[in-house]
Scaffold this motif. Structure first.
Motif, mmCIF file in Angstrom:
data_model
loop_
_atom_site.group_PDB
_atom_site.id
_atom_site.type_symbol
_atom_site.label_atom_id
_atom_site.label_comp_id
_atom_site.label_asym_id
_atom_site.label_seq_id
_atom_site.Cartn_x
_atom_site.Cartn_y
_atom_site.Cartn_z
ATOM 1 N N PHE A 27 3.174 8.500 10.088
ATOM 2 C CA PHE A 27 2.345 7.385 10.536
ATOM 3 C C PHE A 27 3.142 6.075 10.570
ATOM 4 C CE2 PHE A 27 -1.208 10.187 9.106
ATOM 5 C CZ PHE A 27 -1.854 10.253 10.325
ATOM 6 N N THR A 28 4.144 5.954 9.714
ATOM 7 C CA THR A 28 5.012 4.784 9.783
ATOM 8 C C THR A 28 5.784 4.767 11.099
ATOM 9 O OG1 THR A 28 5.247 4.702 7.366
ATOM 10 C CG2 THR A 28 6.921 3.566 8.670
ATOM 11 N N SER A 29 6.261 5.941 11.519
ATOM 12 C CA SER A 29 6.967 6.042 12.804
ATOM 13 C C SER A 29 6.043 5.688 13.960
ATOM 14 C CB SER A 29 7.526 7.463 12.986
ATOM 15 O OG SER A 29 8.417 7.804 11.947
ATOM 16 N N VAL A 30 4.798 6.168 13.902
ATOM 17 C CA VAL A 30 3.826 5.827 14.950
ATOM 18 C C VAL A 30 3.561 4.330 14.960
ATOM 19 C CG1 VAL A 30 1.443 6.145 15.724
ATOM 20 C CG2 VAL A 30 2.757 8.101 14.883
ATOM 21 N N PHE A 31 3.438 3.744 13.778
ATOM 22 C CA PHE A 31 3.225 2.295 13.664
ATOM 23 C C PHE A 31 4.373 1.526 14.324
ATOM 24 C CE2 PHE A 31 4.339 -1.528 11.199
ATOM 25 C CZ PHE A 31 3.215 -2.312 11.434
ATOM 26 N N LEU A 32 5.604 1.905 14.003
ATOM 27 C CA LEU A 32 6.760 1.214 14.584
ATOM 28 C C LEU A 32 6.805 1.403 16.095
ATOM 29 C CD1 LEU A 32 9.481 2.134 11.932
ATOM 30 C CD2 LEU A 32 8.307 -0.051 12.206
ATOM 31 N N ILE A 61 -2.124 0.340 16.084
ATOM 32 C CA ILE A 61 -1.248 -0.302 15.098
ATOM 33 C C ILE A 61 -1.944 -0.400 13.750
ATOM 34 C CG2 ILE A 61 -0.151 -2.492 14.478
ATOM 35 C CD1 ILE A 61 0.498 -2.874 17.442
ATOM 36 N N VAL A 62 -3.188 -0.862 13.771
ATOM 37 C CA VAL A 62 -3.930 -1.036 12.516
ATOM 38 C C VAL A 62 -4.201 0.309 11.853
ATOM 39 C CG1 VAL A 62 -6.103 -1.826 11.509
ATOM 40 C CG2 VAL A 62 -4.965 -3.210 13.259
ATOM 41 N N VAL A 63 -4.648 1.294 12.637
ATOM 42 C CA VAL A 63 -4.994 2.601 12.076
ATOM 43 C C VAL A 63 -3.759 3.300 11.520
ATOM 44 C CG1 VAL A 63 -5.826 4.916 12.654
ATOM 45 C CG2 VAL A 63 -7.039 2.909 13.499
ATOM 46 N N SER A 64 -2.648 3.288 12.274
ATOM 47 C CA SER A 64 -1.427 3.951 11.785
ATOM 48 C C SER A 64 -0.894 3.262 10.536
ATOM 49 C CB SER A 64 -0.353 3.971 12.881
ATOM 50 O OG SER A 64 -0.010 2.657 13.298
ATOM 51 N N ALA A 65 -0.991 1.925 10.465
ATOM 52 C CA ALA A 65 -0.541 1.214 9.263
ATOM 53 C C ALA A 65 -1.411 1.579 8.060
ATOM 54 C CB ALA A 65 -0.581 -0.293 9.506
ATOM 55 N N LEU A 66 -2.725 1.663 8.267
ATOM 56 C CA LEU A 66 -3.625 2.023 7.158
ATOM 57 C C LEU A 66 -3.376 3.455 6.702
ATOM 58 C CD1 LEU A 66 -6.982 0.390 8.338
ATOM 59 C CD2 LEU A 66 -5.442 -0.395 6.520
ATOM 60 N N PHE A 67 -3.193 4.380 7.645
ATOM 61 C CA PHE A 67 -2.921 5.769 7.275
ATOM 62 C C PHE A 67 -1.587 5.893 6.540
ATOM 63 C CE2 PHE A 67 -5.801 7.814 10.693
ATOM 64 C CZ PHE A 67 -6.833 7.863 9.778
ATOM 65 N N ALA A 68 -0.560 5.168 7.021
ATOM 66 C CA ALA A 68 0.747 5.216 6.356
ATOM 67 C C ALA A 68 0.653 4.683 4.930
ATOM 68 C CB ALA A 68 1.768 4.413 7.156
ATOM 69 N N LEU A 69 -0.080 3.579 4.759
ATOM 70 C CA LEU A 69 -0.232 3.000 3.427
ATOM 71 C C LEU A 69 -1.028 3.926 2.514
ATOM 72 C CD1 LEU A 69 0.147 0.594 1.521
ATOM 73 C CD2 LEU A 69 -1.944 -0.389 2.478
ATOM 74 N N PHE A 70 -2.129 4.474 3.051
ATOM 75 C CA PHE A 70 -2.964 5.362 2.240
ATOM 76 C C PHE A 70 -2.190 6.607 1.829
ATOM 77 C CE2 PHE A 70 -5.737 9.128 2.162
ATOM 78 C CZ PHE A 70 -6.574 8.787 1.105
ATOM 79 N N ALA A 71 -1.482 7.232 2.803
ATOM 80 C CA ALA A 71 -0.729 8.445 2.492
ATOM 81 C C ALA A 71 0.382 8.163 1.488
ATOM 82 C CB ALA A 71 -0.149 9.042 3.777
ATOM 83 N N GLY A 72 1.075 7.020 1.629
ATOM 84 C CA GLY A 72 2.125 6.670 0.679
ATOM 85 C C GLY A 72 1.591 6.462 -0.722
ATOM 86 N N LEU A 73 0.480 5.729 -0.845
ATOM 87 C CA LEU A 73 -0.116 5.498 -2.165
ATOM 88 C C LEU A 73 -0.648 6.797 -2.763
ATOM 89 C CD1 LEU A 73 -2.039 2.144 -1.511
ATOM 90 C CD2 LEU A 73 0.117 2.469 -2.751
#
Length: 359
Positions: A27-32, A61-73
């Protein structure tokens, strides 16, 4: 007699942690990818936004950033839970390796810092995948730029659709006939819009007078097929390679730290390695105990396929962070590091076949 305790729960938590970290990397890659595309579209002169395109870009952008943050945490929390559980169990366990330290020669000792080198290589590979993702995204930007430039600066004429090709796989096309400087030309135009065409339909053809091979219509950008494939290929592979390489770098760093604490222990191994199967390595230590190990997902697999017995090995690390040093083979006289994890605790073996002794 079991010399360890069942670490299945910490192993399960660590597997889930790795899966969440991979998801976070994806999801970080999708965000970038979407941040780069939106930034280009906002700054490129003359870029025409499609209906609803900007809101969709912002949502992605918002959804991929939230998913990346949630998955990382989530992955970090699972890792902390596994570490806490390991700490609770450690007072009651015997190590995955024999307790008596063993002297090693220079070749084996040199493999310990080499594990750190593997971590650095994986980190560099992750950086290379980031570059590949950048190139893939740049390819989309380039196609957009070239198509818009041709639309703005190219000569226009009326053309006729000669034939329509609707591809089940690959790119659909139309063949257009048009007149350029009294010459009748045929051009195959790649379709990227959702418009329907019929033979005989009139379309506006835009071409480059200096290079008549560069042709598009008002609706079809006619992107270069090779550039399109290359851009998609780099972007997709990089989105997979970035998180995988990042996880590999972290895992090799953790194995290096584990081997620093445990040292290397000699043994003899039976290796079972077949195509599309997880390698299995049964190790018997010099003190008569043994352990079952499974190969981790890595490019550092055992060097040969099939069943091999009585292989001299060195084992280091603990639990999920173990490494087996194998002879590389006849071609190259060197040691080969294979990442493994313990499939259950270390056990004393019977003298008649290696079965666990029950008490």
């Amino acid at each position: 007699m079991t010399l360890g305790i069942d670490h299945s729960e910490p192993r399960r938590l660590r597997r889930k942690r790795t899966a969440w970290f991979v998801a976070s990397g994806f999801f970080t890659s999708v965000f970038l990818l979407f941040v780069g595309g939106t930034t280009y579209a906002l700054t490129a002169p003359g870029y025409a936004w499609g209906e609803g395109e900007l809101p969709i870009e912002i949502i992605m952008i918002v959804v991929s950033a939230l998913f990346a943050l949630f998955a990382g945490l989530r992955g970090r929390r699972l890792g902390d839970q596994a570490a806490d559980l390991e700490d609770e169990l450690s007072p009651y366990e015997t190590l995955w390796l024999p307790s008596d330290p063993e002297p090693v020669d220079a070749e084996v000792a040199a493999m310990t810092p080499r594990l750190r080198v593997y971590s650095h290589r994986a980190a560099l590979l992750c950086g290379a995948w980031v570059v590949a993702l950048t190139l893939g995204v740049s390819g989309f930007f380039l196609m957009e730029l070239l198509g818009q430039r041709l639309l703005d600066e190219g000569a226009r004429t009326v053309g006729t659709v000669v034939s329509v090709h609707d591809a089940r796989r690959g790119t659909s096309t139309i063949t257009v006939e048009y007149v350029e400087r009294d010459d009748v030309r045929l051009a195959i135009v790649n379709r990227d819009s959702d418009r329907d065409y019929t033979p005989g339909q009139l379309v506006t053809v835009v071409y480059d007078p200096a290079d008549p091979e560069r042709v598009r219509t008002l609706s079809e950008r006619n992107d270069n097929g090779f550039l399109t494939f290359g851009s998609y290929f780099l972007a997709i592979v990089a989105c997979i390679g970035i998180p995988c390489s990042a996880v590999a770098a972290q895992n090799w760093r953790r194995r290096h730290q584990a081997v620093l604490g445990s040292g290397w222990h000699a043994g003899r191994a039976h290796i079972s390695h077949y195509f599309r199967q997880v390698p299995r390595i049964s190790v018997t230590y010099r003190d008569g105990s043994g352990i079952e190990l499974k190969g981790s997902t890595s490019t550092h697999a055992p060097p040969a396929f099939g069943e091999v017995s009585d292989v001299p090995v060195w084992v280091g690390g603990e639990s999920r962070s173990m490494v087996v040093l194998l002879p590389r083979g006849r071609i190259r006289d060197a040691l080969h590091a294979v990442p493994v994890y313990a499939d259950g605790p270390r056990r004393h073996l019977s003298t008649d076949g290696g079965a666990p002794v029950t008490e």
